[in-house]
Design an enzyme around this catalytic site. Structure first.
Site: not given
Length: 816
Positions: A425, A492
């Site tokens: 991210e 994720e």
């Protein structure tokens, strides 16, 4: 259609870092090379002492500690501390360590000190000489002590600076939290991380083994050498030998050897079989060094048509993300604690682990190799732009190349490592930076694909990784339509929340019902189209008075998608090679509802106790017959109220009985859970699972009476007097019949005698801010845990557990 196909072969290295497959942190001496355990008998001081770098500094008043050591976990929680909810409200600071040791320098000898990890901004001195600085707290590193050692007493000093907080988005720990050792060689040697073994051609009949070996000559003159390599199969039988004559000039050189293994034994999660290469450097009749490399033989193919293919067999990555802390021990995680955690995941059916979001301890990879896990090895969380106020982003520009190279060289030979991740991210990253990272990585290893969590906007990674955005309806499907040749990975996925022993019959959604800080202001009506909705189990809520900090243990407390829906989705999309659930274990920090020590994302809690989702995953991922019932069956005051009883199983049918009466047999539906609405009455629920009409598993749960007893159950009855072994003592509050009292919250006090010490207490309650280092703990939902570590003395450890109004419990463990 032409599909992207990436073919990768296997290898694995254990040299100074992780020589022993059973105990990675305790390498042994081999030939004229040896490694010396450097973990014990350090002196520690919390606070700044600049003069402590000097050899003559008097540290006799400092505290004696052994490493691994986490000085943050020892301190008290402070809700006003700058570490905040991301750092579990635990302080950091500056910590100084010093170790005095005797040494007799020898001619032609090289001595290195090796650190598996120091968090963070470490500086190291020997005898007052500054050896270097490493900002990144997760990287392994070493320094050459040889020029500065003297005959007699020597002193190593280490300064760890985690004083500026928050330095991460989760709990990091502070100090020398991983192992330390000395490595001693001759001055002609194979350096640390100096071998790279690959198998570029593999069939069931033979495997071509390519051995790339770095050699270093620090003698100052040319040296004639023989490099002998013996390859041993998993049974220990030698299968081949390679010999090479060479003259090594001063400096470094890389040589390549090749060998063939007939009828290779493949490494896989089901059969994690490893070969061993023993390299010997000889100068005439003198053996200068013996260096051992463990490796495995496997093939990996990754493409959008077949997904993930290991040794010719299609499979899904049924994975979890894990942070590095071990609950009450913080970041200083003993091997026995790590092994218990991995064993629980293995028994659940998990076959893959993502090291979120940083390199793990070296012993983790050794265990992954020998236990059979596929590893997504992640280098960094963010890059140039800090994601926490004082994190590694401030140092990334100057250090990423060195840190990435050390990371790849350390881990590139583990057969468990099947993929690299270069980031997670990463905010507003430049595609050019992604390209630089991928190119730098592939200069060191072209045998594995590269991914980046939420990095699909740039084209340089091999496998686009998706986090929460990939949980939303049609996100993966639309990306696949645009990029049909790309295999995809759920780096994720999924996010759901559960609290052990807590139940709600109506579905809750984080954004609507318990929003994270970044979700404040998000309107549910605008967001719910991005969610896979889950039907309520009942029209009216059956269970009342749940705290806002706790979430339901049915599969009905989610962020965007539940476990069962995601499993069906993963199985249906060939191009989705697998997913990594967030998370395997609850971890300290990143509490989305404050104040709390964590969020309830884990399948297992901070004590390592399974939540009901553990058994849901087991029903989906494992082959061993099982059946599990939820909720517990102690609900006084709800007599006659219909309670949803859910069964998870990998069998075909389950029959449910209440007090001996059948409530019906049901087939497992597409919904992947079997539900009965059962009017509550005290007694025993029993489930019998069948396959092909035969009973394959059964389980039961009974109504508990009043709490009366304490039961203590150790995970081992015998331990070693090595200052390392850990006994996990599970404490249950029970009724007179031994049934767990599921709402018991008694304060349990512990008395320990014998050659052991309590290193952690835990109950899994995320809003219990009591110290995890004192000999008492409240039970949470009837349970708590005590971790006891042995000393270096033999004898008998006796733990007594007492609570007001309860019959005490006691357990004995022999230490030899």
């Amino acid at each position: 259609m032409k599909f992207l196909q990436l073919i990768f072969s296997c290898f694995v290295l254990f040299c100074f870092w992780g020589t022993s497959p059973a105990r990675a942190a305790q390498p042994g001496a081999t030939g004229t090379q040896k490694t010396i355990d450097f973990d014990f008998d350090w002196r520690f001081h919390l606070g700044e002492v600049p003069a402590a770098k000097e050899k003559t500094f008097d540290d006799r008043q400092w505290r004696k500690v052994d490493v691994p050591h986490d000085f943050s976990i020892e301190q008290d929680f402070d809700l006003n501390h700058p570490s905040g909810w991301s750092g579990a409200y635990l302080p950091g600071g500056i910590g100084w360590y010093r170790k005095t040791f005797d040494w007799k320098p020898a001619k032609d000898q090289k001595v290195f000190v090796q650190f598996d990890g120091v968090y963070m901004n470490s500086d190291v001195w020997v005898n007052g000489h500054h050896l270097g600085k490493r900002p990144y707290g997760y990287i392994s590193f070493q320094y050459d002590l040889s020029p500065y050692l003297i005959n007699g007493q020597n002193v190593i000093a280490v300064r760890a600076d985690n004083s500026k907080l928050p330095s991460s988005r989760w709990y990091t720990g502070s100090g020398i939290y991983r192992h330390v050792r000395l490595a001693v060689t001759q001055n002609v040697f194979i350096p640390t991380w100096g071998t790279f073994i690959s198998t570029p051609q593999v069939t069931k009949d033979q495997a071509l083994v390519q051995l790339q070996i770095d050699l270093e000559n620090a003698s100052g003159q040319p040296t004639k050498l023989t490099l002998l390599t013996d390859i041993l199969e998993p049974s220990g039988k030698k299968v081949t030998q390679v010999s090479q004559q060479l003259t090594l000039n001063p400096g470094q050189r890389t040589v390549t050897q090749k060998a063939t293994i007939s009828k290779p034994k493949f490494w896989s999660p089901e059969k994690p079989q490893r070969y061993k290469a023993v390299h010997r450097l000889q100068n005439g009749k003198q053996t200068l060094q013996e260096y051992t490399t463990y490796f495995g033989v496997r093939t990996v193919e990754v493409n959008a048509k077949d997904g993930f293919v290991l040794n010719g067999q299609k499979m899904k990555l049924n994975g979890v993300c894990n942070h590095h802390d071990g609950g009450p021990v913080g970041s200083a995680v003993p091997e026995d604690v790590l092994y218990r955690r991995l064993k629980l995941l293995k028994e659940m059916g998990c076959n893959a682990i993502r090291t979120s979001h940083n390199p793990a301890a070296p012993e983790f990879y050794t265990m992954a190799d020998t236990m059979g896990f596929l590893v997504l090895d992640e280098a960094f969380d963010g890059w140039d732009k800090p994601k926490a106020k004082y994190d590694y982003g401030h140092y990334f520009k100057d250090w990423w190349q060195k840190d990435l190279a050390d990371f790849i060289k350390r881990d590139r030979n583990h057969p468990s490592v099947v993929m690299w991740s270069i980031g997670n991210e990463v905010p507003e990253f430049e595609p050019e930076r992604q390209r630089e990272l991928v190119e730098a990585l592939k200069k060191l290893d072209t045998t594995r694909p590269v991914t980046q969590a939420r990095g699909s906007s740039s084209p340089y990674i091999d496998i686009p990784g998706f986090n929460g955005e990939g949980e939303m309806p049609e996100t993966l499907e639309k990306f696949h339509q645009k990029h049909p040749d790309k295999p995809l990975l759920g780096t994720e996925i999924t996010h759901s929340l559960q609290t052990r022993g807590v139940y709600a019959s109506k579905t809750s959604y984080r954004t609507r019902d318990f929003p994270a800080p970044w979700e404040d202001g998000v309107k549910w009506e605008n967001f719910k189209s991005k969610v896979f909705m889950i039907p309520d189990l009942t029209q009216e809520e059956v269970f009342q008075n749940n705290s806002k900090f706790y979430q339901s243990s049915y599969d009905n407390a989610i962020v965007r998608i539940g476990v069962r829906d995601q499993h069906k989705r993963t199985e249906s999309l060939d191009y989705l090679i697998g997913t990594f659930r967030w998370t395997g274990f609850d971890y300290l920090g990143e509490a989305t509802i404050q104040p709390a020590r964590t969020a309830n994302f884990g399948i297992l809690d901070l004590a390592g106790f399974p939540k009901d989702h553990y058994y849901l995953y087991q029903s989906l991922w494992s082959k061993k017959p099982m059946v599990h019932l939820l909720p517990h069956w102690t609900h006084p005051g709800k007599e006659g109220v219909a309670i949803p009883v859910v069964a998870y199983t990998n069998a075909e049918t389950v029959e449910l009985f209440l007090n001996g009466k059948s409530l019906g047999e049901q087939k497992m539906p597409e919904d992947l859970q079997i539900v009965w609405q059962v009017p509550y009455q005290a007694g025993t629920l029993k489930a019998i699972a069948r396959k092909g009409g035969k009973v394959v598993a059964e389980t039961s749960v009974s109504t508990a009476g009043a709490a009366s007893n304490i039961r203590v159950t150790p995970d081992k009855k015998q331990a070693r007097a090595n200052k390392r072994d850990v006994i996990h003592m599970e404490v249950d509050i029970t009724d007179t019949q031994g049934n767990l009292a599921p709402e018991a919250d008694n304060l349990v006090k512990f008395t320990l005698t014998g050659p052991g010490k309590i290193i952690g207490v835990e109950n899994g309650d995320i809003i219990d801010f009591a110290s995890m280092k004192i000999p008492q703990r409240k039970a949470f939902k009837g349970k708590c845990l005590v971790m006891v570590q042995t000393t270096d003395k033999p004898g008998e450890i006796v733990l007594k557990a007492n609570a007001d109004g309860l019959k005490s419990g006691e357990v004995k463990v022999q230490v030899k």
